[in-house]
Write a protein that holds these residues in place. Structure first.
Motif, PDB file in Angstrom:
ATOM      1  N   ALA A  14      -7.133 -16.581   3.774  1.00  0.00           N
ATOM      2  CA  ALA A  14      -6.030 -17.098   3.124  1.00  0.00           C
ATOM      3  C   ALA A  14      -5.715 -18.376   3.837  1.00  0.00           C
ATOM      4  CB  ALA A  14      -4.538 -16.179   3.515  1.00  0.00           C
ATOM      5  N   ASN A  15      -5.527 -19.689   3.049  1.00  0.00           N
ATOM      6  CA  ASN A  15      -5.603 -21.068   3.744  1.00  0.00           C
ATOM      7  C   ASN A  15      -4.136 -21.377   3.473  1.00  0.00           C
ATOM      8  OD1 ASN A  15      -5.630 -23.641   4.456  1.00  0.00           O
ATOM      9  ND2 ASN A  15      -7.627 -23.583   3.886  1.00  0.00           N
ATOM     10  N   LEU A  16      -3.115 -21.319   4.206  1.00  0.00           N
ATOM     11  CA  LEU A  16      -1.791 -21.882   3.931  1.00  0.00           C
ATOM     12  C   LEU A  16      -1.364 -23.309   3.936  1.00  0.00           C
ATOM     13  CD1 LEU A  16      -0.034 -19.421   6.421  1.00  0.00           C
ATOM     14  CD2 LEU A  16      -0.661 -18.876   3.981  1.00  0.00           C
ATOM     15  N   LYS A  17      -2.432 -24.025   4.408  1.00  0.00           N
ATOM     16  CA  LYS A  17      -2.349 -25.511   4.656  1.00  0.00           C
ATOM     17  C   LYS A  17      -2.682 -26.263   3.209  1.00  0.00           C
ATOM     18  CE  LYS A  17      -3.074 -26.338   9.404  1.00  0.00           C
ATOM     19  NZ  LYS A  17      -3.989 -27.036  10.377  1.00  0.00           N
ATOM     20  N   GLU A  18      -3.968 -25.533   2.643  1.00  0.00           N
ATOM     21  CA  GLU A  18      -4.423 -26.116   1.515  1.00  0.00           C
ATOM     22  C   GLU A  18      -3.892 -25.334   0.139  1.00  0.00           C
ATOM     23  OE1 GLU A  18      -8.509 -26.884   1.094  1.00  0.00           O
ATOM     24  OE2 GLU A  18      -8.682 -27.447   3.140  1.00  0.00           O
ATOM     25  N   GLY A  19      -3.135 -24.085   0.367  1.00  0.00           N
ATOM     26  CA  GLY A  19      -2.731 -23.340  -0.558  1.00  0.00           C
ATOM     27  C   GLY A  19      -3.414 -22.624  -1.420  1.00  0.00           C
ATOM     28  N   PHE A  20      -4.449 -21.675  -1.086  1.00  0.00           N
ATOM     29  CA  PHE A  20      -5.348 -20.894  -1.612  1.00  0.00           C
ATOM     30  C   PHE A  20      -5.705 -19.621  -0.950  1.00  0.00           C
ATOM     31  CE2 PHE A  20      -8.326 -23.408   0.498  1.00  0.00           C
ATOM     32  CZ  PHE A  20      -9.448 -22.630   0.869  1.00  0.00           C
ATOM     33  N   VAL A  21      -5.928 -18.499  -1.687  1.00  0.00           N
ATOM     34  CA  VAL A  21      -6.533 -17.268  -1.108  1.00  0.00           C
ATOM     35  C   VAL A  21      -7.871 -17.047  -1.754  1.00  0.00           C
ATOM     36  CG1 VAL A  21      -5.867 -15.010  -0.923  1.00  0.00           C
ATOM     37  CG2 VAL A  21      -4.003 -16.582  -1.219  1.00  0.00           C
ATOM     38  N   VAL A  22      -8.611 -16.484  -1.074  1.00  0.00           N
ATOM     39  CA  VAL A  22     -10.085 -16.056  -1.306  1.00  0.00           C
ATOM     40  C   VAL A  22     -10.163 -14.473  -1.434  1.00  0.00           C
ATOM     41  CG1 VAL A  22     -12.613 -16.072  -0.963  1.00  0.00           C
ATOM     42  CG2 VAL A  22     -11.085 -18.172  -0.465  1.00  0.00           C
ATOM     43  N   PHE A  23     -10.310 -13.780  -2.509  1.00  0.00           N
ATOM     44  CA  PHE A  23     -10.681 -12.403  -2.466  1.00  0.00           C
ATOM     45  C   PHE A  23     -12.128 -12.190  -2.633  1.00  0.00           C
ATOM     46  CE2 PHE A  23      -6.317 -13.432  -4.440  1.00  0.00           C
ATOM     47  CZ  PHE A  23      -5.558 -12.210  -3.973  1.00  0.00           C
ATOM     48  N   LYS A  24     -12.237 -10.931  -2.211  1.00  0.00           N
ATOM     49  CA  LYS A  24     -13.682 -10.461  -2.106  1.00  0.00           C
ATOM     50  C   LYS A  24     -13.612  -9.070  -2.646  1.00  0.00           C
ATOM     51  CE  LYS A  24     -17.770  -9.459   0.554  1.00  0.00           C
ATOM     52  NZ  LYS A  24     -18.521  -9.535   1.642  1.00  0.00           N
ATOM     53  N   LYS A  25     -14.368  -8.827  -3.551  1.00  0.00           N
ATOM     54  CA  LYS A  25     -14.849  -7.543  -4.405  1.00  0.00           C
ATOM     55  C   LYS A  25     -15.179  -6.395  -3.380  1.00  0.00           C
ATOM     56  CE  LYS A  25     -17.270  -6.908  -7.532  1.00  0.00           C
ATOM     57  NZ  LYS A  25     -18.006  -6.635  -9.046  1.00  0.00           N
ATOM     58  N   VAL A  26     -14.519  -5.311  -2.950  1.00  0.00           N
ATOM     59  CA  VAL A  26     -15.077  -4.129  -2.120  1.00  0.00           C
ATOM     60  C   VAL A  26     -15.516  -3.166  -2.896  1.00  0.00           C
ATOM     61  CG1 VAL A  26     -14.280  -3.878   0.397  1.00  0.00           C
ATOM     62  CG2 VAL A  26     -12.642  -4.480  -1.178  1.00  0.00           C
ATOM     63  N   ARG A  27     -14.903  -2.918  -4.133  1.00  0.00           N
ATOM     64  CA  ARG A  27     -15.750  -1.645  -4.698  1.00  0.00           C
ATOM     65  C   ARG A  27     -15.638  -2.177  -6.058  1.00  0.00           C
ATOM     66  NH1 ARG A  27     -10.475  -0.103  -3.584  1.00  0.00           N
ATOM     67  NH2 ARG A  27      -9.472   1.336  -5.234  1.00  0.00           N
ATOM     68  N   GLN A  28     -16.502  -1.316  -7.026  1.00  0.00           N
ATOM     69  CA  GLN A  28     -16.177  -1.300  -8.217  1.00  0.00           C
ATOM     70  C   GLN A  28     -15.468  -0.500  -8.833  1.00  0.00           C
ATOM     71  OE1 GLN A  28     -18.166  -3.856  -9.966  1.00  0.00           O
ATOM     72  NE2 GLN A  28     -17.146  -3.124 -11.943  1.00  0.00           N
ATOM     73  N   MET A  29     -14.620  -0.870  -9.804  1.00  0.00           N
ATOM     74  CA  MET A  29     -13.738  -0.012 -10.302  1.00  0.00           C
ATOM     75  C   MET A  29     -14.225   0.785 -11.497  1.00  0.00           C
ATOM     76  SD  MET A  29     -11.073  -0.145  -8.461  1.00  0.00           S
ATOM     77  CE  MET A  29      -9.941   0.725  -9.518  1.00  0.00           C
ATOM     78  N   PRO A  30     -14.059   2.105 -11.725  1.00  0.00           N
ATOM     79  CA  PRO A  30     -14.605   2.874 -12.808  1.00  0.00           C
ATOM     80  C   PRO A  30     -14.081   2.367 -14.020  1.00  0.00           C
ATOM     81  CG  PRO A  30     -13.327   4.284 -11.616  1.00  0.00           C
ATOM     82  CD  PRO A  30     -13.323   2.883 -10.776  1.00  0.00           C
ATOM     83  N   ARG A  31     -14.912   2.108 -15.125  1.00  0.00           N
ATOM     84  CA  ARG A  31     -14.280   1.436 -16.645  1.00  0.00           C
ATOM     85  C   ARG A  31     -13.830   2.950 -17.077  1.00  0.00           C
ATOM     86  NH1 ARG A  31     -17.729  -2.672 -19.556  1.00  0.00           N
ATOM     87  NH2 ARG A  31     -16.844  -4.654 -18.429  1.00  0.00           N
ATOM     88  N   LYS A  32     -12.897   2.727 -17.675  1.00  0.00           N
ATOM     89  CA  LYS A  32     -12.143   3.660 -18.664  1.00  0.00           C
ATOM     90  C   LYS A  32     -12.895   3.658 -20.082  1.00  0.00           C
ATOM     91  CE  LYS A  32      -7.575   3.629 -16.822  1.00  0.00           C
ATOM     92  NZ  LYS A  32      -5.921   3.305 -16.941  1.00  0.00           N
ATOM     93  N   LYS A  33     -13.398   4.734 -20.282  1.00  0.00           N
ATOM     94  CA  LYS A  33     -14.095   4.833 -21.781  1.00  0.00           C
ATOM     95  C   LYS A  33     -13.341   5.046 -22.588  1.00  0.00           C
ATOM     96  CE  LYS A  33     -18.604   6.356 -20.133  1.00  0.00           C
ATOM     97  NZ  LYS A  33     -19.705   7.273 -20.036  1.00  0.00           N
ATOM     98  N   ARG A  34     -12.949   4.138 -24.010  1.00  0.00           N
ATOM     99  CA  ARG A  34     -12.340   4.361 -24.788  1.00  0.00           C
ATOM    100  C   ARG A  34     -12.917   5.272 -26.166  1.00  0.00           C
ATOM    101  NH1 ARG A  34      -9.407  -1.499 -25.409  1.00  0.00           N
ATOM    102  NH2 ARG A  34      -8.301  -1.359 -23.262  1.00  0.00           N
ATOM    103  N   THR A  35     -12.351   6.357 -26.174  1.00  0.00           N
ATOM    104  CA  THR A  35     -13.192   7.228 -27.311  1.00  0.00           C
ATOM    105  C   THR A  35     -12.077   7.188 -28.483  1.00  0.00           C
ATOM    106  OG1 THR A  35     -12.073   9.345 -26.348  1.00  0.00           O
ATOM    107  CG2 THR A  35     -14.341   8.811 -25.709  1.00  0.00           C
ATOM    108  N   ARG A  36     -12.705   6.756 -29.500  1.00  0.00           N
ATOM    109  CA  ARG A  36     -11.799   6.896 -30.851  1.00  0.00           C
ATOM    110  C   ARG A  36     -12.277   7.740 -31.811  1.00  0.00           C
ATOM    111  NH1 ARG A  36     -10.441   0.568 -31.841  1.00  0.00           N
ATOM    112  NH2 ARG A  36      -9.472   0.121 -29.728  1.00  0.00           N
ATOM    113  N   ALA A  37     -12.006   8.916 -31.696  1.00  0.00           N
ATOM    114  CA  ALA A  37     -12.415   9.835 -32.549  1.00  0.00           C
ATOM    115  C   ALA A  37     -11.955   9.793 -33.873  1.00  0.00           C
ATOM    116  CB  ALA A  37     -12.091  11.456 -32.163  1.00  0.00           C
ATOM    117  N   LYS A  38     -10.586   9.079 -33.752  1.00  0.00           N
ATOM    118  CA  LYS A  38     -10.153   9.218 -35.454  1.00  0.00           C
ATOM    119  C   LYS A  38     -10.916   8.019 -36.258  1.00  0.00           C
ATOM    120  CE  LYS A  38      -5.515   8.765 -33.372  1.00  0.00           C
ATOM    121  NZ  LYS A  38      -4.428   8.402 -33.185  1.00  0.00           N
ATOM    122  N   ASN A  39     -11.494   6.832 -35.421  1.00  0.00           N
ATOM    123  CA  ASN A  39     -12.291   5.888 -36.306  1.00  0.00           C
ATOM    124  C   ASN A  39     -13.687   5.901 -36.417  1.00  0.00           C
ATOM    125  OD1 ASN A  39      -9.545   4.779 -36.505  1.00  0.00           O
ATOM    126  ND2 ASN A  39      -9.821   3.370 -34.634  1.00  0.00           N
TER     127      ASN A  39
END
Length: 185
Positions: A96-121
């Motif tokens: 977090a750099n307050l002087k220049e006004g930015f934040v760097v985020f780093k991915k720690v874990r992969q989020m599981p994707r929600k599977k969309r099932t469309r039985a109707k269609n």
């Protein structure tokens, strides 16, 4: 259908689904926009650099003044709601750099994707095109044909008469009788 109580107009009607959204809207945290943006970016990259102005745009309001002044606001603790938003998305603050006004985020874990099932269609049967009959044009009526024919004949007569000089009027017959062609009045 139920009367619309939000506007106070009893003649205006709403469907039950729309009325439910008016009466009990979804409650989201202030930092939901940041969380959804980080979830979206996790599919493409493992490091994201966001300016404070960009984060303000994502959350729809300004960050608190403490975020601009104090680096401890950007710690990855689950006790704060703002930090929980990026931790739930699978990211941590790397810098977090307050002087220049930015934040760097780093991915720690992969989020599981929600599977969309469309039985109707789900399509189990092959595609069948809808029966379509080509509409036939009616022949024009005799009146329309005769009007068009008369219009064409008038145009042909105009062309045959030749070009007339603009502003020139032929002399009426009584003037022709009064004056001879070679003398002027």
């Amino acid at each position: 259908m139920v009367p619309d109580v939000s506007t106070g107009n009893p003649t205006m009607m709403l469907c039950l689904h729309c009325a439910r959204r008016v009466v009990s809207p979804r409650v989201r945290s202030k930092y939901h926009g940041l969380k959804s943006h980080l979830k979206f970016r996790s599919a493409f990259t493992s490091i994201v650099k966001l300016s404070f102005a960009r984060i303000d745009g994502l959350i729809g309001s300004n960050l608190p003044m403490k975020a601009y002044r104090d680096e401890s606001w950007w710690t990855n603790s689950t006790s704060s709601t703002h930090a929980r938003s990026w931790l739930d998305a699978g990211w941590e603050v790397k810098e977090a750099n307050l002087k220049e006004g930015f934040v760097v985020f780093k991915k720690v874990r992969q989020m599981p994707r929600k599977k969309r099932t469309r039985a109707k269609n789900r399509i189990d049967t092959p595609f069948k095109p809808v029966h379509f009959r080509v509409p036939r044009r009616k022949p024009p009526s005799k009146t329309k044909v005769s009007q068009l024919y008369a219009r064409i004949k008038n145009l042909e007569r105009k062309r045959a008469a030749g070009r007339k000089i603009r502003g020139f009027k032929p002399k009426p017959s009584h003037e022709k009788k009064l004056f001879k062609p070679d003398e002027k009045p």
